[in-house]
Each structure stands twice: as C-alpha cells, then as structure tokens.
Design a protein around this motif. Structure first.
Motif, PDB file in Angstrom:
ATOM      1  N   PHE A   1       0.846  -1.198   0.000  1.00 14.81           N
ATOM      2  CA  PHE A   1       0.000   0.000   0.000  1.00 14.81           C
ATOM      3  C   PHE A   1       0.880   1.247   0.000  1.00 14.81           C
ATOM      4  O   PHE A   1       1.722   1.412   0.896  1.00 14.81           O
ATOM      5  N   ALA A   2       0.678   2.087  -0.978  1.00 21.16           N
ATOM      6  CA  ALA A   2       1.329   3.403  -1.053  1.00 21.16           C
ATOM      7  C   ALA A   2       2.831   3.329  -0.772  1.00 21.16           C
ATOM      8  O   ALA A   2       3.359   4.083   0.046  1.00 21.16           O
ATOM      9  N   GLY A   3       3.495   2.428  -1.447  1.00 21.74           N
ATOM     10  CA  GLY A   3       4.955   2.351  -1.322  1.00 21.74           C
ATOM     11  C   GLY A   3       5.439   1.645  -0.076  1.00 21.74           C
ATOM     12  O   GLY A   3       6.644   1.533   0.147  1.00 21.74           O
ATOM     13  N   THR A   4       4.510   1.198   0.764  1.00 18.72           N
ATOM     14  CA  THR A   4       4.946   0.417   1.929  1.00 18.72           C
ATOM     15  C   THR A   4       4.449  -1.014   1.782  1.00 18.72           C
ATOM     16  O   THR A   4       3.530  -1.286   0.997  1.00 18.72           O
ATOM     17  N   GLN A   5       5.051  -1.882   2.549  1.00 17.48           N
ATOM     18  CA  GLN A   5       4.701  -3.295   2.460  1.00 17.48           C
ATOM     19  C   GLN A   5       4.663  -3.876   3.873  1.00 17.48           C
ATOM     20  O   GLN A   5       5.476  -3.503   4.716  1.00 17.48           O
ATOM     21  N   SER A   6       3.711  -4.729   4.124  1.00 15.25           N
ATOM     22  CA  SER A   6       3.659  -5.463   5.393  1.00 15.25           C
ATOM     23  C   SER A   6       3.579  -6.940   5.069  1.00 15.25           C
ATOM     24  O   SER A   6       2.839  -7.338   4.159  1.00 15.25           O
ATOM     25  N   THR A   7       4.352  -7.737   5.794  1.00 13.95           N
ATOM     26  CA  THR A   7       4.356  -9.184   5.539  1.00 13.95           C
ATOM     27  C   THR A   7       4.296  -9.934   6.863  1.00 13.95           C
ATOM     28  O   THR A   7       4.706  -9.406   7.899  1.00 13.95           O
ATOM     29  N   VAL A   8       3.805 -11.131   6.790  1.00 12.73           N
ATOM     30  CA  VAL A   8       3.855 -11.988   7.972  1.00 12.73           C
ATOM     31  C   VAL A   8       3.858 -13.447   7.517  1.00 12.73           C
ATOM     32  O   VAL A   8       3.140 -13.818   6.600  1.00 12.73           O
ATOM     33  N   ASP A   9       4.738 -14.226   8.138  1.00  8.41           N
ATOM     34  CA  ASP A   9       4.802 -15.666   7.882  1.00  8.41           C
ATOM     35  C   ASP A   9       4.040 -16.370   8.991  1.00  8.41           C
ATOM     36  O   ASP A   9       4.414 -16.269  10.166  1.00  8.41           O
ATOM     37  N   VAL A  10       2.990 -17.069   8.622  1.00  2.27           N
ATOM     38  CA  VAL A  10       2.100 -17.674   9.619  1.00  2.27           C
ATOM     39  C   VAL A  10       2.080 -19.188   9.433  1.00  2.27           C
ATOM     40  O   VAL A  10       1.926 -19.663   8.305  1.00  2.27           O
ATOM     41  N   PRO A  11       2.247 -19.965  10.497  1.00  5.21           N
ATOM     42  CA  PRO A  11       2.138 -21.421  10.336  1.00  5.21           C
ATOM     43  C   PRO A  11       0.675 -21.849  10.268  1.00  5.21           C
ATOM     44  O   PRO A  11      -0.185 -21.239  10.922  1.00  5.21           O
ATOM     45  N   LEU A  12       0.420 -22.864   9.476  1.00  4.41           N
ATOM     46  CA  LEU A  12      -0.929 -23.435   9.450  1.00  4.41           C
ATOM     47  C   LEU A  12      -1.224 -24.042  10.812  1.00  4.41           C
ATOM     48  O   LEU A  12      -0.374 -24.724  11.396  1.00  4.41           O
ATOM     49  N   LYS A  13      -2.410 -23.748  11.318  1.00  2.00           N
ATOM     50  CA  LYS A  13      -2.863 -24.409  12.546  1.00  2.00           C
ATOM     51  C   LYS A  13      -4.269 -24.912  12.283  1.00  2.00           C
ATOM     52  O   LYS A  13      -5.125 -24.141  11.855  1.00  2.00           O
ATOM     53  N   ARG A  14      -4.474 -26.177  12.544  1.00  4.13           N
ATOM     54  CA  ARG A  14      -5.743 -26.840  12.233  1.00  4.13           C
ATOM     55  C   ARG A  14      -6.124 -26.619  10.773  1.00  4.13           C
ATOM     56  O   ARG A  14      -7.278 -26.328  10.443  1.00  4.13           O
ATOM     57  N   GLY A  15      -5.127 -26.650   9.914  1.00  2.00           N
ATOM     58  CA  GLY A  15      -5.367 -26.626   8.474  1.00  2.00           C
ATOM     59  C   GLY A  15      -5.481 -25.253   7.849  1.00  2.00           C
ATOM     60  O   GLY A  15      -5.479 -25.136   6.631  1.00  2.00           O
ATOM     61  N   ILE A  16      -5.589 -24.208   8.673  1.00  4.57           N
ATOM     62  CA  ILE A  16      -5.740 -22.869   8.087  1.00  4.57           C
ATOM     63  C   ILE A  16      -4.672 -21.930   8.658  1.00  4.57           C
ATOM     64  O   ILE A  16      -4.106 -22.186   9.720  1.00  4.57           O
ATOM     65  N   ALA A  17      -4.426 -20.864   7.932  1.00  7.62           N
ATOM     66  CA  ALA A  17      -3.515 -19.822   8.406  1.00  7.62           C
ATOM     67  C   ALA A  17      -4.338 -18.557   8.613  1.00  7.62           C
ATOM     68  O   ALA A  17      -5.174 -18.205   7.764  1.00  7.62           O
ATOM     69  N   LYS A  18      -4.113 -17.903   9.733  1.00  5.20           N
ATOM     70  CA  LYS A  18      -4.915 -16.728  10.063  1.00  5.20           C
ATOM     71  C   LYS A  18      -4.009 -15.681  10.687  1.00  5.20           C
ATOM     72  O   LYS A  18      -3.162 -16.009  11.534  1.00  5.20           O
ATOM     73  N   THR A  19      -4.197 -14.425  10.274  1.00  5.98           N
ATOM     74  CA  THR A  19      -3.379 -13.356  10.842  1.00  5.98           C
ATOM     75  C   THR A  19      -4.089 -12.015  10.657  1.00  5.98           C
ATOM     76  O   THR A  19      -5.188 -11.960  10.084  1.00  5.98           O
ATOM     77  N   GLU A  20      -3.447 -10.971  11.153  1.00 11.98           N
ATOM     78  CA  GLU A  20      -3.962  -9.608  10.979  1.00 11.98           C
ATOM     79  C   GLU A  20      -2.861  -8.736  10.416  1.00 11.98           C
ATOM     80  O   GLU A  20      -1.694  -8.902  10.760  1.00 11.98           O
ATOM     81  N   LEU A  21      -3.259  -7.803   9.555  1.00 12.65           N
ATOM     82  CA  LEU A  21      -2.323  -6.807   9.027  1.00 12.65           C
ATOM     83  C   LEU A  21      -3.009  -5.442   9.117  1.00 12.65           C
ATOM     84  O   LEU A  21      -4.223  -5.372   9.307  1.00 12.65           O
ATOM     85  N   PRO A  22      -2.245  -4.353   8.960  1.00 16.02           N
ATOM     86  CA  PRO A  22      -2.883  -3.035   9.001  1.00 16.02           C
ATOM     87  C   PRO A  22      -3.918  -2.898   7.887  1.00 16.02           C
ATOM     88  O   PRO A  22      -3.716  -3.387   6.771  1.00 16.02           O
ATOM     89  N   SER A  23      -5.033  -2.256   8.194  1.00 14.86           N
ATOM     90  CA  SER A  23      -6.102  -2.095   7.195  1.00 14.86           C
ATOM     91  C   SER A  23      -5.911  -0.784   6.438  1.00 14.86           C
ATOM     92  O   SER A  23      -5.979   0.295   7.028  1.00 14.86           O
ATOM     93  N   HIS A  24      -5.599  -0.908   5.147  1.00 12.20           N
ATOM     94  CA  HIS A  24      -5.454   0.270   4.287  1.00 12.20           C
ATOM     95  C   HIS A  24      -6.371   0.072   3.085  1.00 12.20           C
ATOM     96  O   HIS A  24      -6.077  -0.769   2.233  1.00 12.20           O
ATOM     97  N   PRO A  25      -7.493   0.792   3.002  1.00 10.85           N
ATOM     98  CA  PRO A  25      -8.341   0.653   1.819  1.00 10.85           C
ATOM     99  C   PRO A  25      -7.528   0.919   0.550  1.00 10.85           C
ATOM    100  O   PRO A  25      -6.799   1.911   0.476  1.00 10.85           O
ATOM    101  N   GLY A  26      -7.652   0.011  -0.410  1.00 11.28           N
ATOM    102  CA  GLY A  26      -6.866   0.122  -1.641  1.00 11.28           C
ATOM    103  C   GLY A  26      -5.626  -0.747  -1.623  1.00 11.28           C
ATOM    104  O   GLY A  26      -4.957  -0.887  -2.652  1.00 11.28           O
ATOM    105  N   ALA A  27      -5.320  -1.324  -0.482  1.00 10.65           N
ATOM    106  CA  ALA A  27      -4.117  -2.164  -0.393  1.00 10.65           C
ATOM    107  C   ALA A  27      -4.321  -3.458  -1.186  1.00 10.65           C
ATOM    108  O   ALA A  27      -5.435  -3.965  -1.296  1.00 10.65           O
TER     109      ALA A  27
END
Lengths: 290, 375
Positions: A244-270
C-alpha cells in the motif's frame, strides 16, 4: 596367548599340507552351519584337534580311533576353516567350508526414505539382507516379497529374489498421506518399517479478508490441501503480503488446524497476496470491508 | 644554538605532557569519539553538560545521570534506566556505550539543542541510538532535558495460544543397523547470485525448506577456479535464518574476502539441514516496510509480535531484488528492544547507497530468540 602361539606354530608347520597335500582327516568339504556331524579318526592314543575359522578357534582333546562329534553350536559361523589334529610329532590337516543355513531367520531391512511426499514413482526403496539363525548372510538366492500398505489399506506388492544375500525393490508412494507400512518377507520371516507419506505442495491457496479490531484486516485461508486432496500439515508456513502506497507489510504464519490466520494493518486500496513456498495463492484488493 | 634550544623545549614539553597524563588521566575510556566530543564544548556549556551526562551513562552511574537532568520529575529513575538498558533481556540490556558524537544544532543564552549519537556495543555488533537533546540553563547551571522513551509494558494477562511444536526422537545406539532413523529435512537452494563487491565475492541466495518438518539449515559455498580447485570456502554464518519451518524461505549471504569474481569459474553450494525440535511460535508481523532513499539508504519497518510470548532479541534479514527479480543484496539488522505482544518495535536494515537505486522489490524475514527457548 599361549594357545594362539601354539596355533601359529601349528599353521606354520602344516602349511605345506594345507596348500597341497590331501589330509587323512575326513571332514566334509561343505558343512551347513548348525549341522550335527562327526568325523572318524584312525590310530590310537590321545590327540589334540585345533579348528581355526572366522574369528574363532576350537581346541579339543580327542581319542584317536574314535569319531569326533560336533554339535549344532560348534561350527556355526560361515567361512573357510582349517582343522589340525596333532598327536606327538605327527599332524593331520583338513580344510572345509561352513556355509550359511538355507533357512532365513532374520532380515535386515533398510527402507528409505522414512518420510516422503505422496504420488512419487519409484521413490521408496527397500533393501533386504537375509541371514540365517546364526547371523550368516545367506548367499543362495532367496525368494523375497515386499508389501507397501498405505493408511487406507491399499497395498502394493513386489516379489524379488536375493542375489549374494541381498535383494531390493523400488516402489511408488501412495496417493493418500499418512503412515504407510512397508513389509519385507522371506519364507516365514518378515520385517516391517514405517514410511510417513506426507502431503505434497499446496495445490491452491485461497484467502479471505474481513475487518478486524481497530485499523486491522483479518486474513484467513481456506483449508490448504495438496493436489490429491490431502490437508497440508500444520506448521507449514503461509506468507501474507500487503502492499500500500509504497509500503509493504508481511507476515509468515504457520498453518494451525489446516488454516492460516493473521492480521495486518487495514489500508483501503491495499493489495494483499498469499503464498506458501513457491506456490502463489489468490490476491485481494482490500476495500476496507465495505 | 637555535636547534639545541628547540630540542630542549621539545624535551621539556614531552616531559610536561607525560607528567600531566600520569597525574590527570582521561576519565572516560570511550575512545576517539569521546575525545572529539570533549573538544566540542567546555564542561560548563551545553555540550559539556551533555558530555558529562553521557560519561555518567557510560559509567553506568544511573543515579548521578538521572539527578543531573532538568526534567527528572517527569519520570522515575527506573524508567530512565530502562530507557537506556532496555527491558525483558533485550539486545540493549547486554550492550554498553562504546562511544558517542555530540552535534550542536542551535544555541541561545539559556537554551540549546544538541544531537547526541550514542553507539552501543552489543554481541551482534554496534547499534546507534540518536537523541535530540534540549539543554536548558537553570541559574548558572546547564541541564539536559532527557527525551525519555518509556518502554512499553504489557498488562498482566493470560494469552491463549494454540501451541504447535515438533519434537524428535532419533534412533538409539542399541538399534539394529538396519533400523530406520528419522529422515533429515529436504531443503533446496531456490536462488543464487554471486557478485563482486568490496574487493571480494559475495554469494547471495535463498534457501527453501520443502519438507513438512522444521530444519536447522546452514549453507556452505566454495569458489572454484577453472581446474575445479577451491579458491575459498565460507558459510552463511549469521546472514541466514537458521531455523526454517516447513515451506519457509530464508535469504542467505556468504562473504568471501580477497577473491575476485574474475578468478572464479564456478560456485559449489552445499545446503545442509538437520531435523531439530522447534516451535511454530511466535509469529512476527513485519509491517510498514519502506525503502528510504540515499543518503540514509535503508529499509525500515515495524515488528509486531502476534503471539503471547515475549521475544528478547529479533533478527531481521532482507532480500533485495532488482526489476528482473534478481537478488541484488541481502542485509540484516537487530532491533535493540524486546518484542512484547502486539507492541510495534521499529527496525532498520542499512542498504549500500549503490545498491539502493537498483532495488525494485524486497522481502523481509524475522528470526526470534526467547530466553525461554530458542526459535
């Protein structure tokens, strides 16, 4: 030490006999390990019998003119033997071979790899060494059978003959992930190994996004499966990336119970993407949850 | 005659300096930077006051340093000390002030602005801590207004975690030679690019754990000449994330000094992996990553610990790609504060100025170390 000195002296003395002269000692040329047998002698008086074989030496007092009896445990290691019967200054010599018993009693089974992905051809190798009850490698061909049974009970079978004591086979990994049993059999002896058949690469990765607490977006994948429908194991890393707008957010999440779930900053348009290893998933343009 | 007089004067001056040096040795021991700082201002002026404060900090004389501040009523001595030494066993906790630079920004008769660049020595190298200090005159005395950075605190709570961990049981010494052992993890080099840099060769690349179990990974490389003879052997040492979870990718960088790329005919790369017990937690979000152009060329961002476990030390490694997807650089950095749950901590990865212009994309991974266990 003294007995070894005697044996060395004896072998040195009788070496011409061993090399060329036929002996008066009537040992069979070929003795099957564990066989009970006897050897006749001639003459009279006391004598000493030395038998030198692989990694052991027997010394026995015998009476000439009587038979020398051998029990099943006396000569059980396969290999070449030399027998020397000494009485006073005379000695008699015989050479013979002890061979493995033809009945398999133990298998050394090398199954590799112990863990592999599903649906690979000729990827499982099984190597069997066949031994008799005394641990001698049985050099005569033996009929072997191999059986790979996956977690659903589906079996693959192969037959092979051993050559010079060893037989081997290559088999395919199954389509179903789970613990597979790999068994090798010779006569009524069998040995089992466990092969862990694991899912392959994720086939598709689908994620969804919804608004989270504060200015966060919650990202969650659907259950991640390989192309055979096996669930990819928990702990597998799924990478989420948001630009988003020249910035990047990443996260490496392990699968737990078959799914991967996480949160990142909310930027409309990202733009949010997901991947695991070298497999890319879907991409979302986040509209802020509107 | 004049020559003899000059020699006599020089000898006297030397003796005088030796005597002075013996009687009044330097108070700091902070090296050249300290001497430079000392020259920049008298003890009674704003810079001298800052210098005195930093001397006390270097000497771990927290009480005297705190008591010399103009704004000590705004925070406690413990908060001041925590600002400097960190908390929760962070990198800062085990660092010592190795030197500093003082730069006057502006000054008036009763107030001055001074930039202090503190260089802390830690087990993973030196990190900088820059503070813009306001120095105010109160009566005849100058005092520093310390811009305290209050360490975040997490309220006591219970954070439920679905803990995922792998443990390994290897074969025993008494097992038959044909018995199975656990298979070593399968890892693969997915990118490799040698570059000529700084009078040496640098191997840049990425390694993937393509297995379903965690792996402890090292990458060794040999530079070979045309006859296949190894010119040099090195390994990735700390420029890699050694523990890779399933399907995780780590960059690596291997530095060879004293070998030119023109001497190298081929490169032999040997990744090796060992199955280790590992944990899938903590999960670290790497947010607000941004490339900073020259002259401060770097990649900055924030680490957010998404788990409940406190991370004492984090290590961030960045892979930088050009517009064709080729790796052009791998660099790393260590934030000096501990990662508390859901508390952002800034990080910065320095980037060479000549590389900065080529970077069109990048990828950052974080490795964490917790005192309760190594991850």
């Amino acid at each position: 030490m003294r007995i070894w000195a005697h044996i060395l002296a004896l072998l040195t003395a009788v070496s011409p006999f061993v090399a060329g002269q036929s002996s008066e000692l009537q040992f069979p040329q070929r003795v099957v390990a564990g066989t009970v047998f006897s050897v006749p002698t001639s003459g009279s008086g006391e004598a000493t019998l030395y038998i030198v074989g692989p990694s052991r030496v027997l010394q026995r007092k015998v009476r000439l003119g009587e038979s020398i009896a051998f029990s099943a445990e006396d000569l059980h290691l396969a290999g070449p033997y030399v027998a020397v019967l000494t009485s006073g200054s005379s000695s008699r010599v015989a050479q013979f071979n002890v061979v493995a018993s033809p009945a398999p009693a133990k298998l050394s089974f090398l199954a590799k790899p112990s863990r592999l992905p599903v649906n690979l051809s000729n990827a499982v190798s099984g190597v069997v060494y066949v031994f008799d009850r005394f641990g001698n490698l049985i050099l005569e061909p033996q009929q072997l059978s191999f059986e790979l049974t996956d977690s659903t009970g589906r079996k693959q079978s192969h037959a092979a003959a051993s050559h010079n004591g060893v037989g081997w086979v290559r088999m395919n990994s199954g389509a179903k992930a789970g613990t597979a049993t790999f068994a090798a059999r010779a006569a009524d002896v069998h040995e089992t190994r466990v092969i862990q058949q694991v899912p392959g690469e994720p086939c598709t990765i689908r994620m969804a996004a919804h608004p989270g607490r504060g200015q966060r977006v919650v990202l969650e994948t659907q259950p991640v499966l390989d192309c055979s429908g096996n669930p990819v194991p928990d702990g597998t890393i799924v990478s989420f990336s948001e630009s988003f707008a020249g910035t990047q957010s990443t996260v490496d999440v392990p699968l737990k119970r078959g799914i991967a779930k996480t949160e990142l900053p909310s930027h409309p348009g990202a733009v949010i993407s997901v991947a695991s290893g070298v497999v890319m998933g879907n991409e979302i343009r986040w509209n802020g949850g509107l | 005659m004049s020559g003899r007089l000059l020699a006599l004067l020089l000898a006297l001056a030397t003796i005088a300096l030796i005597v002075a040096g013996t009687l009044w040795p330097g108070a700091s021991g902070l090296g050249a930077a300290d001497a430079q700082a000392r020259l920049m201002g008298s003890a009674s002026g704003p810079q001298g006051t800052v210098h005195d404060l930093l001397q006390r900090i270097a000497g771990h004389d927290w009480s005297a340093a705190y008591n010399s501040l103009a704004n000590k009523s705004e925070f406690s001595e413990a908060e001041f000390t925590r600002d400097l030494t960190g908390n929760y066993g962070s990198l800062r906790t085990y660092a010592s002030l190795a030197g500093y630079d003082i730069q006057p920004l502006r000054a008036s008769s009763d107030e001055a602005q001074v930039k202090a660049i503190l260089r802390w020595a830690s087990v993973v190298g030196t990190f900088q801590d820059t503070r813009d200090l306001r120095v105010v005159k109160s009566g005849e005395r100058w005092q520093v207004v310390w811009p305290v950075v209050k360490e975040a605190k997490v309220p006591p709570q219970v954070i439920p975690v679905n803990y995922l961990r792998w443990d390994v049981i290897y074969r025993g010494a008494e097992d038959d030679w044909g018995a199975q052992d656990v298979e070593a993890p399968h890892v693969r080099i997915v990118a490799m690019h040698p570059v000529d840099r700084g009078g040496g060769v640098v191997i840049l690349g990425e390694v993937l754990n393509e297995d379903v179990v965690p792996a402890f990974v090292t990458v060794k490389a040999s530079l070979l000449n045309g006859k296949g003879v190894a010119l040099a052997n090195e390994d990735s040492f700390d420029k890699i994330s050694h523990i890779l979870l399933p399907k995780q990718v780590s960059p690596f960088r291997i530095d060879f000094s004293g070998v030119r790329l023109s001497q190298v005919d081929s490169v032999r790369i040997q990744p090796s992996a060992t199955l280790v017990a590992a944990s899938a937690d903590p999960v670290i979000g790497i947010e607000s990553q941004k490339l900073i152009p020259v002259p401060d060329s770097s990649l900055t961002g924030e680490l957010v610990n998404q788990s409940g476990q406190i991370v004492n030390v984090a290590h961030v490694i960045g892979t930088f790609y050009d517009n064709s997807g080729q790796i052009v650089w791998v660099a790393d950095g260590y934030p000096n504060r501990a990662l508390l749950p859901e508390t952002p901590v800034r990080f910065s990865i320095p980037l060479p100025a000549d590389v900065s212009g080529k970077v069109s994309n990048y990828r950052v991974v974080a490795t964490t170390y917790s005192s309760s266990h190594f991850q």
